[in-house]
Design an enzyme around this catalytic site. Structure first.
Site, mmCIF file in Angstrom:
data_model
loop_
_atom_site.group_PDB
_atom_site.id
_atom_site.type_symbol
_atom_site.label_atom_id
_atom_site.label_comp_id
_atom_site.label_asym_id
_atom_site.label_seq_id
_atom_site.Cartn_x
_atom_site.Cartn_y
_atom_site.Cartn_z
ATOM 1 C CB ALA A 1 1.285 0.496 6.791
ATOM 2 C CD GLU B 1 10.156 -7.156 6.630
ATOM 3 O OE1 GLU B 1 9.801 -8.168 7.197
ATOM 4 O OE2 GLU B 1 10.316 -5.805 7.084
ATOM 5 N N PRO C 1 0.913 -1.206 0.126
ATOM 6 C CG PRO C 1 -0.128 -1.212 2.138
ATOM 7 C CD PRO C 1 0.551 -2.097 1.221
ATOM 8 C CG ASN C 2 -0.181 4.216 1.173
ATOM 9 O OD1 ASN C 2 -1.103 4.745 0.843
ATOM 10 N ND2 ASN C 2 -0.289 3.749 2.505
ATOM 11 C CG ASN D 1 8.160 -1.888 0.685
ATOM 12 O OD1 ASN D 1 7.609 -2.034 1.788
ATOM 13 N ND2 ASN D 1 8.723 -0.750 0.339
ATOM 14 C CE1 TYR E 1 8.632 5.200 3.364
ATOM 15 C CE2 TYR E 1 7.087 6.887 3.289
ATOM 16 C CZ TYR E 1 7.516 5.853 3.899
ATOM 17 O OH TYR E 1 7.005 5.520 5.090
ATOM 18 C CG HIS F 1 10.915 -1.777 5.245
ATOM 19 N ND1 HIS F 1 9.279 -1.820 4.711
ATOM 20 C CD2 HIS F 1 11.088 -3.095 5.880
ATOM 21 C CE1 HIS F 1 8.933 -2.877 5.562
ATOM 22 N NE2 HIS F 1 9.905 -3.561 6.092
ATOM 23 N NE ARG G 1 10.054 6.316 8.888
ATOM 24 C CZ ARG G 1 9.080 6.195 8.082
ATOM 25 N NH1 ARG G 1 9.094 5.117 7.166
ATOM 26 N NH2 ARG G 1 7.909 6.988 8.002
ATOM 27 N NE ARG H 1 3.835 6.712 1.508
ATOM 28 C CZ ARG H 1 3.981 5.177 2.217
ATOM 29 N NH1 ARG H 1 4.647 4.399 1.314
ATOM 30 N NH2 ARG H 1 3.758 5.106 3.299
ATOM 31 C CG ASP I 1 -0.872 -16.934 8.635
ATOM 32 O OD1 ASP I 1 0.144 -16.927 9.530
ATOM 33 O OD2 ASP I 1 -1.949 -16.999 9.161
HETATM 34 C C1 DQA Z 1 7.931 1.200 4.159
HETATM 35 C C2 DQA Z 1 7.912 1.567 5.572
HETATM 36 C C3 DQA Z 1 6.665 1.403 6.301
HETATM 37 O O1 DQA Z 1 6.553 1.553 7.658
HETATM 38 C C4 DQA Z 1 5.751 2.166 5.549
HETATM 39 O O2 DQA Z 1 4.299 2.035 6.056
HETATM 40 C C5 DQA Z 1 5.507 2.381 4.191
HETATM 41 C C6 DQA Z 1 6.783 1.963 3.392
HETATM 42 C C7 DQA Z 1 9.324 1.697 3.491
HETATM 43 O O3 DQA Z 1 9.452 1.055 2.156
HETATM 44 O O4 DQA Z 1 10.247 2.245 4.032
HETATM 45 O O5 DQA Z 1 4.610 2.096 3.539
HETATM 46 O O6 DQA Z 1 7.750 -0.067 3.811
#
Ligand code: DQA
Length: 151
Positions: A76, A97, A9-10, A73, A22, A99, A106, A17, A86
């Protein structure tokens, strides 16, 4: 080697953003950079993004026989989605994973990952480079397993 590049998401809004957190790279630019990095190492990338938890799960399920590795990624969802955790465990495809930001430095809620325990590794805090390192991790892992099997 087939790699699923999955963004949660996002992350479709990358570039606009919170660029101070980011960075200014857009999602299409990130996908191009990761794909080129993987291609130069002989791997193929399929990129997907969704803002919906269930859709991310469906994408993982749908790619479970195609992908040899996942660069994920979860945004959140990282911090609270047991359903995604799961799904990662269920598909049994090595997952890194990633980020962009350094989630360990943070807000306290971002320091928790419910996904990390079922992942083969974790990269964070280096922007797009976190993703490139995740590709390298998957390739190194595959090469190591190949060597062990004598392939
Ligand atoms: C994120 C870190 C997460 O905490 C955040 O909600 C994101 C981006 C990152 O890439 O740094 O959406 O995954």
């Amino acid at each position: 080697m087939n790699i699923l590049l999955l963004n949660g998401p996002n992350l479709n809004l990358l570039g606009e953003r919170e660029p101070e957190v980011y960075g200014k790279t857009t999602l299409p630019e990130l996908v191009r950079a990761v794909s080129a990095h993987a291609r130069a190492r002989g791997a193929l990338v399929r990129a997907r993004q969704s803002n919906c938890e269930g859709e991310l799960i469906d994408i993982l399920h749908a790619h479970r026989r195609w992908a040899h590795g996942v660069v994920f990624n979860p945004g959140a969802y990282t911090h609270y989605s047991y359903a995604l955790r799961d799904a990662v465990a269920a598909v049994r495809v090595p997952t890194i994973e990633v980020h962009l930001s350094d989630v360990t430095k943070r807000e306290p809620f971002r320091r928790v990952s419910v996904i990390a325990p079922v992942c083969a590794g974790r990269r964070y805090g280096k922007g797009v480079k976190s993703y490139l390192e995740a590709v390298d991790d998957l390739m190194a892992r595959a090469a190591k397993i190949g060597r062990r099997r004598g392939v």
